[in-house]
Scaffold this motif. Structure first.
Motif, short mmCIF file in Angstrom:
data_model
loop_
_atom_site.label_atom_id
_atom_site.label_comp_id
_atom_site.label_asym_id
_atom_site.label_seq_id
_atom_site.Cartn_x
_atom_site.Cartn_y
_atom_site.Cartn_z
N ASP A 8 1.80 -3.56 6.20
CA ASP A 8 0.42 -3.94 5.94
C ASP A 8 0.36 -4.49 4.52
O ASP A 8 1.40 -4.78 3.92
N THR A 9 -0.83 -4.69 3.97
CA THR A 9 -0.95 -5.31 2.65
C THR A 9 -0.35 -4.45 1.54
O THR A 9 -0.11 -4.93 0.44
N MET A 10 -0.13 -3.18 1.83
CA MET A 10 0.45 -2.27 0.83
C MET A 10 1.96 -2.18 0.93
O MET A 10 2.62 -1.52 0.12
N GLY A 11 2.54 -2.84 1.94
CA GLY A 11 3.99 -2.83 2.08
C GLY A 11 4.46 -2.18 3.36
O GLY A 11 3.74 -2.17 4.37
N GLU A 12 5.66 -1.61 3.35
CA GLU A 12 6.27 -1.01 4.53
C GLU A 12 5.97 0.48 4.60
O GLU A 12 5.78 1.14 3.57
N ILE A 13 5.96 0.99 5.82
CA ILE A 13 5.82 2.43 6.04
C ILE A 13 6.47 2.77 7.36
O ILE A 13 6.42 1.99 8.33
#
Length: 253
Positions: A8-13
């Motif tokens: 998402d816009t915050m990166g990987e998870i």
């Protein structure tokens, strides 16, 4: 447990591979570990109604293809049937706009549609012409109105019939009625029951009077209420689809 990487816009998870939610749902699970009160099933069911309504309205407005809208509709029907209950694990403790639950539903629908060969983006397709600021209050209204029509009002009518029968059957049964001063006066049991029935009828009428407010849906007021991100006519089309699919009756004005 096996995991897959979501973005998402915050990166990987990392997300459990055997589930169909995405990055924002997973972030909510990890960052809002508060209590154990999960979002009620009635809210998820209401979201499945409104996401289908929005998909059909977007198709009518030329924003989604018939295939895309059909895939969303098919998944929503399965969600309402309870097939994917384990895909909605979030608790009620979250942001005031209900963004996490809105995105949880969007992500699950998008992933399940992808399993059917229709590639959808949770925001760009499932949440098209919508915002958490209008979908979550709409889901609350749909859930409340549905519960009133399908559960409360039928139960009230059965109770009123029961009380009316008891009232008629006990019209000749005389008993003592007491006030706060304990001065006994005669009253029939039927008269006493009529008071119970009347109170229930008045309560039903007050709940009924609140329905006009519940019938107002925020769909189409996307973003901050201006409708900036929704096409012209989307609000009316989505509301009519929601009414049609939930079998609720809106007042004519």
């Amino acid at each position: 447990m096996e995991y897959r990487m979501e973005h998402d816009t915050m990166g990987e998870i990392a997300v459990p591979a055997d589930h169909h939610w995405g990055a924002q749902t997973q972030r909510s699970l990890e960052n809002f570990r508060i209590g154990g009160q999960r979002q009620p099933k009635e809210i998820i069911t209401a979201f499945a109604w409104l996401k289908e309504a929005c998909a059909l309205a977007n198709a009518d407005c030329g924003k989604l293809t018939a295939e895309q809208a059909g895939a969303i509709s098919a998944v929503c029907r399965e969600i309402r049937a309870g097939k994917w209950d384990d895909e909605f694990p979030l608790v009620v403790w979250q942001t005031g706009s209900g963004t996490q639950t809105n995105m949880n539903v969007n992500e699950v629908i998008a992933h399940l549609a992808g399993d059917r060969g229709v590639q959808l983006h949770p925001n760009d397709h499932v949440n098209l012409s919508q915002s958490s600021n209008d979908t979550f209050p709409t889901a609350l209204h749909i859930a409340a109105a549905t519960a009133l029509h399908r559960r409360l009002f039928p139960a009230l009518e059965e109770m009123l019939v029961c009380l009316q029968d008891l009232e008629n059957a006990n019209g000749d049964v005389v008993k003592t009625g007491r006030t706060h001063l304990q001065d006994a006066v005669p009253i029939t049991f039927g008269q006493e029951i009529s008071g119970w029935r009347s109170m229930l009828e008045h309560s039903r009428d007050m709940v009924t009077a609140s329905l006009d407010g519940l019938y107002e849906l925020a769909l189409g007021g996307t973003a901050v209420g201006t409708g900036l991100n929704a096409p012209p006519g989307f609000d009316t089309a989505a509301a009519q689809e929601a009414v049609s699919y939930t079998h609720l009756t809106l007042p004519t004005k």
